[in-house]
Design a protein around this motif. Structure first.
Motif, short mmCIF file in Angstrom:
data_model
loop_
_atom_site.label_atom_id
_atom_site.label_comp_id
_atom_site.label_asym_id
_atom_site.label_seq_id
_atom_site.Cartn_x
_atom_site.Cartn_y
_atom_site.Cartn_z
N MET A 3 -6.72 3.72 -5.43
CA MET A 3 -7.77 3.52 -4.45
C MET A 3 -9.11 3.92 -5.04
SD MET A 3 -9.92 5.12 -2.05
CE MET A 3 -9.31 6.78 -2.11
N VAL A 55 -15.56 0.52 6.65
CA VAL A 55 -14.47 -0.43 6.88
C VAL A 55 -13.40 -0.37 5.77
CG1 VAL A 55 -15.90 -2.03 8.20
CG2 VAL A 55 -15.67 -2.32 5.72
N VAL A 56 -13.66 0.39 4.72
CA VAL A 56 -12.71 0.49 3.60
C VAL A 56 -11.75 1.64 3.85
CG1 VAL A 56 -12.47 0.85 1.12
CG2 VAL A 56 -14.40 -0.49 2.00
N ASP A 57 -10.46 1.32 3.93
CA ASP A 57 -9.43 2.35 4.12
C ASP A 57 -9.34 3.18 2.84
OD1 ASP A 57 -7.22 3.93 4.61
OD2 ASP A 57 -5.83 2.26 4.84
N GLN A 58 -9.47 4.47 2.98
CA GLN A 58 -9.42 5.36 1.82
C GLN A 58 -8.31 6.40 1.97
OE1 GLN A 58 -13.45 6.42 0.27
NE2 GLN A 58 -14.11 5.34 2.12
N SER A 59 -7.33 6.10 2.81
CA SER A 59 -6.27 7.07 3.06
C SER A 59 -5.08 6.94 2.10
CB SER A 59 -5.76 6.92 4.50
OG SER A 59 -5.14 5.66 4.68
N TYR A 60 -4.98 5.83 1.39
CA TYR A 60 -3.86 5.58 0.49
C TYR A 60 -4.21 5.99 -0.94
CZ TYR A 60 -6.33 1.50 -1.25
OH TYR A 60 -7.26 0.68 -1.84
N TRP A 100 1.23 5.49 0.01
CA TRP A 100 0.73 6.84 0.22
C TRP A 100 1.70 7.75 -0.53
CZ3 TRP A 100 0.19 2.97 3.63
CH2 TRP A 100 -1.06 2.80 4.24
N ILE A 156 0.86 -1.18 0.00
CA ILE A 156 0.00 0.00 0.00
C ILE A 156 0.90 1.24 0.00
CG2 ILE A 156 -1.89 1.20 1.18
CD1 ILE A 156 -2.56 -1.69 0.24
#
Length: 98
Positions: free
Chosen positions: A43, A50-55, A9, A7
């Motif tokens: 992304m 529950v879905v990580d959307q920071s990357y 960023w 992943i």
């Protein structure tokens, strides 16, 4: 089967960082021997909490076993990918599992 999930960023000041990473994955990582399957992409936003959307970019590489993944880590193309593309990311997180 061995999965290697990475992943990324990216640095916000590099507007095309995600595109650079995806192009670099195809150029440097796909040709490495031992890669059974490879997928990289941006992304996708979701309404699910529950879905990580920071990357910005995720990479999934499938190998036959851990040895193939170990060999990949030391392959000159992988090392070149890290050297040339690391300036566009600010953080990387890896998940390996079998």
């Amino acid at each position: 089967m061995f999965s290697h999930v990475v992943i990324f960023w990216t640095k916000p000041e590099i507007s095309d960082a995600s595109d650079q990473l995806i192009v670099g994955v195809e150029k440097y990582l796909r040709p490495i021997p031992g890669v059974v399957a490879l997928h990289a992409g941006k992304m996708i936003p979701s309404h699910r909490p529950v879905v990580d959307q920071s990357y910005q970019v995720a990479l999934n590489v499938i190998f036959t076993d851990k040895k193939a993944q170990d060999d990949y880590q030391n392959h000159p193309l992988h090392l070149e990918f890290v050297q040339k593309l690391s300036p566009v990311w600010q953080k990387v997180l890896v998940y390996d599992f079998h």
